[in-house]
Design an enzyme around this catalytic site. Sequence first.
Site, PDB file in Angstrom:
ATOM      1  N   ALA A  31       0.871  -1.195   0.000  1.00  0.00           N
ATOM      2  CA  ALA A  31       0.000   0.000   0.000  1.00  0.00           C
ATOM      3  C   ALA A  31       0.901   1.236   0.000  1.00  0.00           C
ATOM      4  O   ALA A  31       0.746   2.145   0.822  1.00  0.00           O
ATOM      5  CB  ALA A  31      -0.960  -0.006   1.181  1.00  0.00           C
ATOM      6  N   HIS A  36       6.795   5.867   1.735  1.00  0.00           N
ATOM      7  CA  HIS A  36       7.629   4.703   1.402  1.00  0.00           C
ATOM      8  C   HIS A  36       8.649   5.058   0.313  1.00  0.00           C
ATOM      9  O   HIS A  36       9.807   4.636   0.367  1.00  0.00           O
ATOM     10  CB  HIS A  36       6.767   3.549   0.879  1.00  0.00           C
ATOM     11  CG  HIS A  36       5.785   3.014   1.868  1.00  0.00           C
ATOM     12  ND1 HIS A  36       4.428   3.182   1.735  1.00  0.00           N
ATOM     13  CD2 HIS A  36       5.964   2.291   3.002  1.00  0.00           C
ATOM     14  CE1 HIS A  36       3.801   2.589   2.732  1.00  0.00           C
ATOM     15  NE2 HIS A  36       4.717   2.044   3.523  1.00  0.00           N
ATOM     16  N   LYS A 148       7.797   8.272  11.253  1.00  0.00           N
ATOM     17  CA  LYS A 148       6.400   8.323  11.719  1.00  0.00           C
ATOM     18  C   LYS A 148       6.138   7.234  12.749  1.00  0.00           C
ATOM     19  O   LYS A 148       5.440   7.450  13.724  1.00  0.00           O
ATOM     20  CB  LYS A 148       5.421   8.177  10.558  1.00  0.00           C
ATOM     21  CG  LYS A 148       3.997   8.430  11.034  1.00  0.00           C
ATOM     22  CD  LYS A 148       3.011   8.356   9.929  1.00  0.00           C
ATOM     23  CE  LYS A 148       2.659   6.954   9.542  1.00  0.00           C
ATOM     24  NZ  LYS A 148       1.810   6.229  10.488  1.00  0.00           N
ATOM     25  N   VAL A 175       6.807  12.153   5.959  1.00  0.00           N
ATOM     26  CA  VAL A 175       6.324  12.845   4.754  1.00  0.00           C
ATOM     27  C   VAL A 175       4.852  13.193   4.996  1.00  0.00           C
ATOM     28  O   VAL A 175       4.097  12.374   5.526  1.00  0.00           O
ATOM     29  CB  VAL A 175       6.480  11.958   3.498  1.00  0.00           C
ATOM     30  CG1 VAL A 175       5.953  12.664   2.263  1.00  0.00           C
ATOM     31  CG2 VAL A 175       7.941  11.580   3.306  1.00  0.00           C
TER      32      VAL A 175
END
Length: 283
Positions: A31, A36, A148, A175
């Site tokens: 996903a 990423h 994160k 991000v």
Amino acid sequence: MRIITAIAEMQAVAREFRSSGTLGLVPTMGALHSGHLSLIDAAKRDCAHVVASIFVNPLQFGPNEDFSRYPRTFDADCAALTSAGIDVLFAPSAETLTPAGATTFVEVAGISDRLDGASRPGHFRGVATIVAKLFHIVAPHRAYFGQKDAAQLAVLRAMVRDLNFSVEIVACPIVREPDGLALSSRNRYLAPEQRSRATILRGALDAAADLHARGERSSHALTATMRGVFAAEPSVIVEYAAVVDPGTLLPLADTTGGALIAVAAHLGETRLIDNHLIGADHA
Ligand code: PAF
């Protein structure tokens, strides 16, 4: 891009890569989003060869969590990895990586019960076990994870230290969407009205970071400020709003030596997390 599903083949290819330069690993659950891709960019900048992995890890989901509905977008992920210039995608099946009868787990005691681990028992045992397996199979020089998931980073750094893995853990910056929402594969669960409220996580962190920048060092004051921001949106249920040591995840009384401020909140069924690192200061 070569897609590998078998462990022995991945080991052989990784061995070849390591003999001719630095090998980077970007472990993911698929996903894929720009967060990423930023890990992949960082890996490509540092390493001669980059392997990405996609494995939706059943061990890290609790019985009432979103394993079955976790987004699976394999074809789109392959297209994104191909255009990102990845050498190899390791995408083992659940039977290959978590075979029935396996009884060995990696448990990073203490840290695994803090922050997200407090409400997700067994989650970090599942993460540590699968990441340890990926480290054994690929044996990368460097592995890239997003800031994160700050608690995940702390758990994995402790694992690498305690079990003497010879891999460098590289943390990459969060991000964000233009409005500040941290990118997450789970953002796609949000209904439009939840999506607009989701920026409150960043709002709470910003309020605490501003207070720190204006000289406040009391964690209690920072936490109260974050809770105050959340109070304006009662439909968002706060799980934690914490000021902790980024290495141990233990609560800090003050932020003078630096701190991780971290939040987790539920918007309906969707659980979101975000955090901000405050640097050490000598004021
Ligand atoms: O951060 C993730 O996507 C997962 O927790 C990881 C590190 C790939 C382990 O399954």
